[in-house]
Motif scaffolding. Structure first.
Motif, short mmCIF file in Angstrom:
data_model
loop_
_atom_site.label_atom_id
_atom_site.label_comp_id
_atom_site.label_asym_id
_atom_site.label_seq_id
_atom_site.Cartn_x
_atom_site.Cartn_y
_atom_site.Cartn_z
N ILE A 1 82.08 -90.89 31.72
CA ILE A 1 81.12 -91.85 32.27
C ILE A 1 81.83 -92.91 33.12
O ILE A 1 81.44 -93.17 34.26
N ILE A 2 82.92 -93.47 32.55
CA ILE A 2 83.60 -94.56 33.27
C ILE A 2 84.23 -94.04 34.57
O ILE A 2 83.97 -94.57 35.65
N PHE A 3 85.04 -92.98 34.46
CA PHE A 3 85.69 -92.47 35.67
C PHE A 3 84.65 -91.94 36.65
O PHE A 3 84.77 -92.11 37.86
N THR B 1 87.68 -84.53 42.35
CA THR B 1 86.31 -84.40 42.86
C THR B 1 86.05 -85.45 43.93
O THR B 1 85.49 -85.15 44.99
N GLY B 2 86.47 -86.69 43.63
CA GLY B 2 86.29 -87.78 44.59
C GLY B 2 86.97 -87.49 45.91
O GLY B 2 86.42 -87.74 46.98
N LEU B 3 88.16 -86.93 45.83
CA LEU B 3 88.89 -86.61 47.06
C LEU B 3 88.28 -85.43 47.81
O LEU B 3 88.64 -85.17 48.95
N PHE C 1 84.15 -80.23 33.56
CA PHE C 1 83.12 -81.13 32.99
C PHE C 1 83.10 -82.44 33.78
O PHE C 1 82.04 -82.92 34.19
N ALA C 2 84.31 -82.98 34.05
CA ALA C 2 84.40 -84.21 34.84
C ALA C 2 83.80 -83.98 36.23
O ALA C 2 83.04 -84.81 36.74
N ASN C 3 84.10 -82.84 36.82
CA ASN C 3 83.57 -82.50 38.14
C ASN C 3 82.04 -82.47 38.13
O ASN C 3 81.39 -82.97 39.05
N SER C 4 81.48 -81.92 37.04
CA SER C 4 80.02 -81.81 36.99
C SER C 4 79.37 -83.17 36.76
O SER C 4 78.18 -83.32 36.98
N VAL C 5 80.15 -84.16 36.28
CA VAL C 5 79.60 -85.51 36.14
C VAL C 5 79.72 -86.28 37.46
O VAL C 5 78.78 -86.93 37.91
N VAL C 6 80.91 -86.18 38.07
CA VAL C 6 81.17 -87.01 39.25
C VAL C 6 80.42 -86.51 40.48
O VAL C 6 79.93 -87.31 41.28
#
Lengths: 124, 153, 329
Positions: free
Chosen positions: A107-109, B77-79, B100-105
């Motif tokens: 969530i944070i990142f 993902t941001g880049l 998982f992080a990619n699917s959130v960001v």
């Protein structure tokens, strides 16, 4: 020591890679979308831990078993099982307590990076 | 009124299936294997580093490793790099926690144009929401079963 | 039942313009596109705004190419793929002309041309602009996943064209003539895979082309080219097979805008798609050939898959439509 480390990395690589290959086979042969693949793997990890199997994979392959999303399911189930020993309260909150770091980090990142970066259009 | 099912023309669908281009199975599986293995190995590298430098153990160690991996996934993902990796590796980059992080960001970035509250924050979990829902639901279920089990046996 | 219209007054297409994104502008029809963009954001903050500006620029440039002022144009008929066709409505608010919003997914362009030609032929209006647009990045979000999500594209998938095209139809003046049009019928063979729209739309295209041949009592040899909208490589093969089955071999005349627009290397797989696909190709490449009389008579059949993200989620199949317009130089 060096050989042990290298052997560990080999185990991580093979087990981690194999878990991803299962996902790829599912993608190739069925119409399951990425979001569902993540859910199925998470549930598989939690279920395997509930019957006490995933711990062995984690002990054997370290990050090869914890980095895939099934490791996240393992963490949730593991927390709940450990909490269940103590009280009903911990049986319910145990899962999210041990997975709390992952969810919080996402969530944070997620929020911070989405403020910093912009969706880029694709050329290919 | 007829439903979608009643419109189904099996002959046509068989014919389409027959001539549709096939996914290159072997190649995609190989890509998924080596990229997935590599991401896990990077995780293992952090695991070993944290273990020896900060003397972390057990759950705490796994938690910090997943935090770092989520950070990397979100950053790439941001880049705009992670979708490239995803196109190449398929399952190899979806299944690791970085996916998982990619699917959130990715939805959070995409819907930023609709505002920081109803855009970014609300749409953050359009893809990853089910993971949290099913993850927590299953952990509570397992916790309850074990709780009852421990009391009976 | 009557699905084919013959235009007695033969409305003329006196102006045309196409705006295309960087990827389309480096494809196989690059030399014919009037306005090429270096950046698909077009200097705007969001993809939706960029699409609106593309459509606006295409319409504006279309006035210019027809040498008509805004006050001479009676109506703009346009559509796009965004929710509530906002690219069309928001670009139309900049003009003083009347506005008719239409939607038939990727078949919108021929739908607009047909309606425009009817208005002119019926004697109601003198000058009408027909335009459509689509944008890869806004469509991707509308129908599929966020751009940065690391998902794989299956080999049946197509690439939404970033571009807009506009044609000005007039009762008087010089230009290629619209001679007839066949209204499409919604066809559904039960294709469920939203990544395989070519297969869903091919059935509709075959239905419309066949109806056109029968209604006009002609064969495929009547046309120099039979141009489908965005069937892609797979869909093109299916439509040729389906028509061959009915006794029309269109192999020699058939070309698909989706196949034409990109120099297909890898990621586009089946070729282009989207409401902008047929309108960009028609208003640049095909209009150029028609004006120079390199082509005498073509049948433009834009095809549309009438799904929404809601209908796919609810497990519905993909109904499709195709409208055909015959144009003579």
């Amino acid at each position: 020591m060096l050989i042990e480390t290298l052997f560990m990395f080999l185990k991580v690589f093979v087990v981690g890679g194999a878990i991803c290959v299962i996902a790829q086979i599912l993608i190739n042969y069925t119409k399951i979308t990425a979001g569902k693949i993540l859910v199925y793997f998470l549930l598989a990890g939690a279920l395997l831990q509930a019957v006490g199997v995933y711990q062995y994979i984690v002990d054997f392959a370290g990050a090869g078993a914890t980095v895939p999303i099934s490791g996240f399911g393992y963490l949730l189930a593991d927390g709940a099982i450990k909490g269940a020993k103590n009280s009903l309260f911990e049986a319910i909150t145990g899962g999210i307590t041990s997975a709390g770091m992952g969810i919080t980090a996402a969530i944070i990142f997620g929020y911070v990076f989405s403020l910093v970066f912009k969706s880029k259009s694709k050329r290919n | 009124m007829k439903t979608s099912k009643e419109f189904t023309n099996e002959n046509y669908l068989d014919y389409v299936k027959h001539i549709a281009p096939k996914t290159k199975q072997k190649r995609t599986i190989f890509h998924a294997f080596w990229v997935g293995g590599l991401i896990c190995s990077i995780g293992q590298g952090f695991r070993m580093a944290l273990e020896s430098v900060f003397n972390l153990k057990g759950d705490e160690l796994s938690a910090y490793v997943s935090m770092i991996m989520i950070f990397l996934g979100a950053f790439l993902t941001g880049l705009g790099v992670y979708d490239r990796i995803g196109k190449y590796a398929g399952g190899g980059s979806i299944v690791p926690i970085t996916g998982f992080a990619n699917s959130v960001v990715s939805p959070a970035m995409e819907f930023k144009t609709e505002g920081y509250v109803y855009g970014t924050a609300a749409k953050m979990f359009v893809v990853a929401g089910p993971i949290i829902v099913f993850g927590i639901a299953s952990s509570v279920l397992i916790g309850l079963i074990y709780f009852v089990g421990y009391r009976i046996f | 039942m009557k699905r084919t219209i013959f235009f007695n007054n033969k409305p003329k297409i006196i102006g045309c313009s196409a705006v295309a994104g960087p990827k389309e502008s480096s494809g196989s029809i690059k030399d014919y596109i009037q306005i090429k963009l270096l950046d698909d954001m077009f200097g705007e903050k969001t993809f939706e705004k960029a699409e609106t500006k593309m459509l606006f620029s295409a319409i504006k440039d279309c006035f210019f190419s027809a040498k008509k002022s805004e006050s001479e144009v009676d109506a703009i008929i346009s559509g796009d793929l965004l929710n509530q066709i906002i690219a069309s409505t928001f670009s139309a608010r900049n003009f003083s002309c009347g506005y008719v919003g239409v939607y038939n997914a990727c078949a919108t362009f021929t739908e607009a041309l047909t309606l425009g030609a009817m208005m002119i032929d019926g004697g109601y209006f003198n000058n009408v602009v027909c335009a459509t647009s689509s944008h890869f990045s806004s469509a991707e979000r509308q129908y599929r996943y966020p751009l940065e999500l690391g998902s794989t594209r299956p080999p049946q998938s197509q690439w939404t064209v970033t571009g807009a095209g506009a044609s000005l139809i007039s009762r008087n003046g010089e230009g290629p003539k619209i001679i007839s049009a066949t209204i499409g019928k919604v066809v559904d063979f039960g294709v469920l895979d939203a990544n395989n729209m070519g297969a869903a739309m091919a059935a509709a295209a075959a239905n419309t082309i066949l109806t056109h041949f029968i209604d006009c009592k002609i064969t495929n040899n009547e046309y120099d080219l039979i141009v489908t909208g965005d069937l892609g490589t797979l869909g093109s093969r299916i439509v040729k097979d389906l028509l061959w089955e009915k006794g029309f071999d269109i192999e020699k005349q058939h070309v698909d805008c989706g196949e034409l627009i990109y120099s297909i290397k890898e990621d586009e797989y089946q070729g282009g798609s989207g409401a902008g696909c047929s309108s960009v190709v028609f208003n640049s490449y095909l209009m150029d050939k028609l004006k120079k009389k390199k082509l005498n008579k073509i049948l433009l059949v834009a095809t549309g898959a009438l799904l929404s993200s809601v209908s796919s989620q609810q497990g519905e199949s993909i109904p499709s439509i195709a409208h055909a317009v015959a144009v003579e130089s």
